[in-house]
Design an enzyme around this catalytic site. Structure first.
Site, PDB file in Angstrom:
ATOM      1  N   ASP A   1       0.850  -1.186   0.000  1.00 49.15           N
ATOM      2  CA  ASP A   1       0.000   0.000   0.000  1.00 49.15           C
ATOM      3  C   ASP A   1       0.890   1.242   0.000  1.00 49.15           C
ATOM      4  OD1 ASP A   1      -2.397   1.268  -0.003  1.00 49.15           O
ATOM      5  OD2 ASP A   1      -3.022   0.650   1.989  1.00 49.15           O
ATOM      6  N   ASP A   2       0.909   1.965  -1.132  1.00 51.31           N
ATOM      7  CA  ASP A   2       1.705   3.193  -1.255  1.00 51.31           C
ATOM      8  C   ASP A   2       3.204   2.934  -1.139  1.00 51.31           C
ATOM      9  OD1 ASP A   2      -0.778   4.296  -1.327  1.00 51.31           O
ATOM     10  OD2 ASP A   2      -0.539   5.583   0.413  1.00 51.31           O
TER      11      ASP A   2
ATOM     12  N   ARG B   1      -6.226  -0.578  -7.542  1.00 51.62           N
ATOM     13  CA  ARG B   1      -6.543  -1.968  -7.223  1.00 51.62           C
ATOM     14  C   ARG B   1      -7.563  -2.530  -8.212  1.00 51.62           C
ATOM     15  NH1 ARG B   1      -5.042  -3.010  -1.660  1.00 51.62           N
ATOM     16  NH2 ARG B   1      -3.821  -1.214  -0.970  1.00 51.62           N
TER      17      ARG B   1
ATOM     18  N   LYS C   1      -6.036  -5.604   2.583  1.00 51.64           N
ATOM     19  CA  LYS C   1      -6.846  -4.469   2.147  1.00 51.64           C
ATOM     20  C   LYS C   1      -7.443  -4.743   0.770  1.00 51.64           C
ATOM     21  CE  LYS C   1      -6.478   0.562   1.554  1.00 51.64           C
ATOM     22  NZ  LYS C   1      -5.547   1.714   1.627  1.00 51.64           N
TER      23      LYS C   1
ATOM     24  N   HIS D   1     -10.552  -2.874  -0.704  1.00 47.86           N
ATOM     25  CA  HIS D   1     -10.680  -1.490  -1.153  1.00 47.86           C
ATOM     26  C   HIS D   1     -11.294  -1.355  -2.545  1.00 47.86           C
ATOM     27  CE1 HIS D   1     -10.040   2.527   0.078  1.00 47.86           C
ATOM     28  NE2 HIS D   1      -8.912   2.786  -0.529  1.00 47.86           N
TER      29      HIS D   1
ATOM     30  N   HIS E   1       1.351   2.299   4.083  1.00 48.77           N
ATOM     31  CA  HIS E   1       0.396   3.403   3.938  1.00 48.77           C
ATOM     32  C   HIS E   1       0.441   4.317   5.161  1.00 48.77           C
ATOM     33  CE1 HIS E   1      -3.488   5.450   3.410  1.00 48.77           C
ATOM     34  NE2 HIS E   1      -3.542   4.954   2.185  1.00 48.77           N
TER      35      HIS E   1
ATOM     36  N   ASP F   1       0.501  -0.257  -5.419  1.00 52.08           N
ATOM     37  CA  ASP F   1      -0.645   0.277  -6.151  1.00 52.08           C
ATOM     38  C   ASP F   1      -0.412   1.673  -6.710  1.00 52.08           C
ATOM     39  OD1 ASP F   1      -0.582   1.412  -3.640  1.00 52.08           O
ATOM     40  OD2 ASP F   1      -2.714   1.212  -3.250  1.00 52.08           O
ATOM     41  N   ASN F   2       0.430   2.461  -6.036  1.00 49.23           N
ATOM     42  CA  ASN F   2       0.695   3.819  -6.519  1.00 49.23           C
ATOM     43  C   ASN F   2       1.943   4.346  -5.837  1.00 49.23           C
ATOM     44  OD1 ASN F   2      -2.256   4.226  -4.713  1.00 49.23           O
ATOM     45  ND2 ASN F   2      -0.309   4.952  -3.846  1.00 49.23           N
TER      46      ASN F   2
ATOM     47  N   ARG G   1       1.917  10.090  -4.680  1.00 52.63           N
ATOM     48  CA  ARG G   1       0.560   9.574  -4.853  1.00 52.63           C
ATOM     49  C   ARG G   1      -0.430  10.676  -5.209  1.00 52.63           C
ATOM     50  NH1 ARG G   1      -2.155   7.474   0.437  1.00 52.63           N
ATOM     51  NH2 ARG G   1      -2.522   9.721   0.603  1.00 52.63           N
TER      52      ARG G   1
END
Length: 500
Positions: free
Chosen positions: A21-22, A64, A113, A115, A179, A271-272, A280
């Site tokens: 995540d991030d 996602r 996660k 999401h 994250h 994801d980013n 982000r």
């Protein structure tokens, strides 16, 4: 029978996919010698490492959705965040990866996660996510994650024994680290780096050996202000990256202990971009460039090598369908043309270096109030960004706003003091409609070449390629901001004469 496990941490593994995540390049795999990531380093030695991997959208839920559908956010309908008041969802008719695998009798699981929604589009046989558990427990508690992976693999083997037949599986492990959590759970620190460390009120994660870093140790990326506040922020992030790495090691050990290591495709990515200014929610390189390693027991010839091919998270669904030999079905959305995947399988790259040199990006929103549609193409060294709402200030998300780095940047700007950043907040907020950069000579993307006559041919070529991709992917914003899309009229883009 080949098995696939996909593990994700804001990462992806029989397919195991680890999704992070991030997450960014703060690992030993990408030459960060400060942060300790021995398990990712070991995985990379059994993998092909992609240096030019990209998300197609720099936002959590939209990204996602692209991973799990192979369709850009504007095509699958997940325009922004899924949770709470944002409430974005993919279209009901989307044929997602977990849905197609389920229809092919492949056992599917997700841990961490999720999401994305709705549930009918993203069904999993085995599911422990924020929908039925604490996201801190299933996304950051690496002991809990380890035990859930063990339960999934044991239940899979038990089912095989009962049926007396082999069955493939796909497991998506979606770590919540690294994250930010300063907006949602500030008591645990800016990145939840205190969560589970054993201190009073922080809980205890038995399998986690916390690694701490001092601000003077960190490597500050060029797009982040080199200030005490940002350095402390990065040091906290490093601690959660180390927790993520230890979690990856636990998941891979479960895979080995269950006897699946030698027939499982493992993918690790994010994801980013990382949640810092220019990262982000931006389509600048800092917001879209991602880590990616792919480990296949059937493609060992390139283990430990680095690929320069341009690849995208839009390639994940085609890759996994290819691995399982599952065809993509013919169908349409909203009575339109047949849906086509624009990504490609990465499996050929595991044997021979391909000449892939173009990727596309599409972002519409992040939070519900952050409407700032952008479309982009990156080919060779040239990166073109189309900012549709260029007369409006670029929006700031809640997570970033309360971060030590951004607040320091904001306070110094308000006081008229040096910020330590490579651009001003005004330049960050207000952007030209078209941005063109040569990332080879200008890696921080500071010199916009869009108005330079020397680059007119390159600009027009990239504009044409971007427009072609938008039409091919049924982008509702294809005519924006100059015209209105009217699909039953010719021309389909009906000019507004709005002086843009």
């Amino acid at each position: 029978m080949r098995r696939k496990l996909l593990r994700t941490a804001k990462v992806w593994l029989s397919q195991v996919e680890h999704k992070t995540d991030d997450a960014g390049f703060e690992t030993e795999v990408y030459n960060n010698t400060v942060v300790h990531t021995p398990h990712l380093r070991a995985l990379s030695q059994r993998s092909l490492i992609f240096r030019n991997a990209f998300t197609s959208v720099s936002s959590c839920s939209p990204s996602r959705s692209t991973i799990l559908t192979g369709l850009p956010q504007h095509q699958n309908g997940m325009y922004g965040l899924h949770q709470s008041i944002h409430h974005f969802n993919s279209f009901d008719g989307v044929q997602s990866l977990p849905l197609l695998l389920k229809q092919a009798n492949i056992h599917t699981g997700i841990i961490g996660k999720k999401h994305v929604g709705p549930g009918l589009v993203y069904p999993f046989d085995f599911s422990y996510t924020e929908e039925n558990s604490s996201v801190l427990q299933v996304g950051r508690n690496i002991t809990k994650i380890k035990l859930l992976v063990r339960n999934f693999l044991r239940s899979h083997k038990k089912e095989e024994k009962q049926r007396d037949e082999k069955r493939s599986f796909f497991l998506y492990v979606a770590f919540h680290d690294p994250h930010r959590c300063g907006h949602s759970q500030p008591q645990y620190g800016a990145f939840c780096e205190k969560f589970g460390n054993g201190d009073r009120g922080m809980g205890f994660i038995p399998d986690w050996e916390p690694k701490y870093y001092s601000p003077d140790q960190v490597k500050v990326p060029a797009f982040i202000p080199d200030t005490p506040a940002a350095r402390a922020d990065l040091a906290a992030q490093y601690t959660t990256v180390s927790r993520l790495d230890q979690g990856i090691g636990l998941v891979l050990k479960e895979l080995r202990d269950a006897g699946f290591e030698d027939d499982t495709l493992v993918i690790y990515s994010s994801d980013n971009g990382i949640p810092f200014p220019n990262g982000r929610t931006n389509l600048y390189m800092a917001g879209v460039n991602e880590p990616m390693v792919v480990s296949s027991p059937e493609h060992r010839q390139r283990w430990g090598e680095v690929s320069q091919a341009y690849v995208s998270l839009l390639d994940i669904t085609p890759t996994i369908l290819d691995w399982f030999s599952v065809p993509y079905p013919p169908y349409s959305l909203s009575k339109g043309a047949l849906v086509q995947l624009t990504g490609r399988s990465l499996l050929p790259a595991l044997s021979t270096e391909p000449s892939w040199s173009t990727v596309f990006f599409s972002q519409s929103l992040h939070e519900a109030t952050m409407y700032y549609p952008m479309r982009s193409v990156y080919q060779g060294p040239f990166h073109l960004i189309h900012n549709h709402n260029f007369r409006m200030p670029f929006p700031i998300d809640q997570d970033l706003y309360v971060s030590p780095t951004f607040l320091d940047l904001l306070n110094h700007t308000q006081a008229g003091q040096p910020t330590g950043w490579f651009k001003t907040l005004k330049d960050y907020y207000y952007r030209e409609r078209w941005e063109l950069y040569n990332t080879q000579s200008d890696p921080t993307e500071t010199k916009n070449l869009a108005s330079d006559p020397t680059y007119t041919n390159i600009l027009e070529t990239l504009k044409a390629q971007l427009l072609k991709w938008q039409w091919a992917t049924s982008d509702p914003w294809v005519c924006s901001p100059d015209a209105v899309l009217e699909t039953k009229l010719l021309p389909e883009c009906r000019t507004l004469y709005n002086e843009l």
